[in-house]
Design a protein around this motif. Structure first.
Motif, short mmCIF file in Angstrom:
data_model
loop_
_atom_site.label_atom_id
_atom_site.label_comp_id
_atom_site.label_asym_id
_atom_site.label_seq_id
_atom_site.Cartn_x
_atom_site.Cartn_y
_atom_site.Cartn_z
N UNK A 13 0.98 -1.13 0.16
CA UNK A 13 0.11 -0.07 -0.03
C UNK A 13 0.80 1.31 0.01
N UNK A 14 1.88 1.36 0.80
CA UNK A 14 2.62 2.60 1.02
C UNK A 14 3.57 2.66 -0.22
N UNK A 15 3.68 1.79 -0.95
CA UNK A 15 4.86 2.02 -2.15
C UNK A 15 3.89 2.37 -3.11
N UNK A 16 2.64 1.80 -3.42
CA UNK A 16 1.83 2.13 -4.32
C UNK A 16 1.35 3.91 -4.12
N UNK A 57 -0.62 9.27 1.54
CA UNK A 57 -0.23 8.06 2.03
C UNK A 57 -0.97 7.47 3.38
N UNK A 58 -1.10 8.65 4.31
CA UNK A 58 -2.13 8.25 5.39
C UNK A 58 -3.38 7.92 4.80
N UNK A 59 -4.06 8.50 3.99
CA UNK A 59 -5.47 8.23 3.60
C UNK A 59 -5.45 6.71 3.05
N UNK A 60 -4.56 6.28 1.97
CA UNK A 60 -4.45 5.03 1.62
C UNK A 60 -4.21 4.05 2.78
N UNK A 61 -3.06 4.30 3.45
CA UNK A 61 -2.73 3.25 4.40
C UNK A 61 -3.90 2.97 5.40
N UNK A 62 -4.51 4.09 5.90
CA UNK A 62 -5.46 4.05 6.85
C UNK A 62 -6.80 3.17 6.53
N UNK A 63 -7.33 3.50 5.10
CA UNK A 63 -8.40 2.87 4.52
C UNK A 63 -7.89 1.48 4.16
N UNK A 64 -6.75 1.04 3.81
CA UNK A 64 -6.65 -0.25 3.58
C UNK A 64 -6.44 -0.94 4.66
N UNK A 65 -5.82 -0.54 6.03
CA UNK A 65 -5.75 -1.11 7.18
C UNK A 65 -7.20 -1.37 7.67
N UNK A 66 -7.97 -0.29 7.64
CA UNK A 66 -9.49 -0.61 8.26
C UNK A 66 -10.28 -1.43 7.41
N UNK A 67 -10.12 -1.31 6.09
CA UNK A 67 -10.64 -2.47 5.23
C UNK A 67 -10.66 -3.83 5.72
N UNK A 75 2.35 4.29 18.78
CA UNK A 75 3.87 4.50 18.65
C UNK A 75 4.24 4.12 17.29
N UNK A 76 4.00 2.88 16.95
CA UNK A 76 4.33 2.39 15.63
C UNK A 76 4.12 3.55 14.44
N UNK A 77 2.73 3.62 14.53
CA UNK A 77 2.15 5.00 13.51
C UNK A 77 3.11 6.27 13.60
N UNK A 78 3.28 6.53 14.73
CA UNK A 78 4.24 7.76 15.10
C UNK A 78 5.72 7.70 14.47
#
Length: 142
Positions: A13-16, A57-67, A75-78
């Motif tokens: 997700x992050x590379x895309x 990046x945040x929108x794509x990563x957050x939506x993918x993880x949530x889905x 802490x990991x996110x930060x």
């Protein structure tokens, strides 16, 4: 197993997101042109690029993880975001990437800008990819 799955999903997700944010939605022509300039002008252009880039990046990563019902610790996110933003700023100013290429025997590659190839651009994208790998790994492990 969950960490491995989360890492696999998040790195893809992050590379895309990186490609989309660096080349389409997260950087204007002016930001790309000015972000390497010395002083306030360069740093301001870079800051605007980093903000837009990380929004994508945040929108794509957050939506993918949530889905997919996957989670990261705060802490990991930060830490992941800090590594991503810090390394992105470092590589986008170009001096560190050129320094690294010269010191590792790639000085001529750094100067390559012909036949449809650009050594500094290719090195920049490779360094971003490696830095994102580290950011995602830390985000998943912490």
């Amino acid at each position: 197993m969950t960490r491995a799955v989360t890492f696999a999903v998040l790195i893809v997700t992050v590379l895309v997101a990186h490609r989309l944010a660096d080349h389409v939605l997260g950087q204007t022509d002016a930001q790309a042109r000015l972000k390497t300039e010395p002083g306030w002008l360069g740093w301001a252009a870079l800051a605007r690029h980093l903000a837009a880039y990380h929004a994508v990046v945040i929108v794509m990563a957050t939506s993918t993880l949530a889905a997919l019902h996957l989670t990261l610790s705060p802490v990991g996110v930060a830490v992941g975001l800090l590594v991503s933003a810090g390394s992105h700023a470092l590589w986008d100013r170009r001096r560190a990437g050129r320094w690294l290429l010269v010191r590792t025997g790639g000085g001529e590659f750094a100067e390559l800008a012909e036949h449809g190839l650009n050594g500094m651009y290719l090195a920049d994208q490779s360094l971003h990819g490696a830095s994102l790998w580290l950011a995602v790994l830390l985000a998943v492990l912490l």
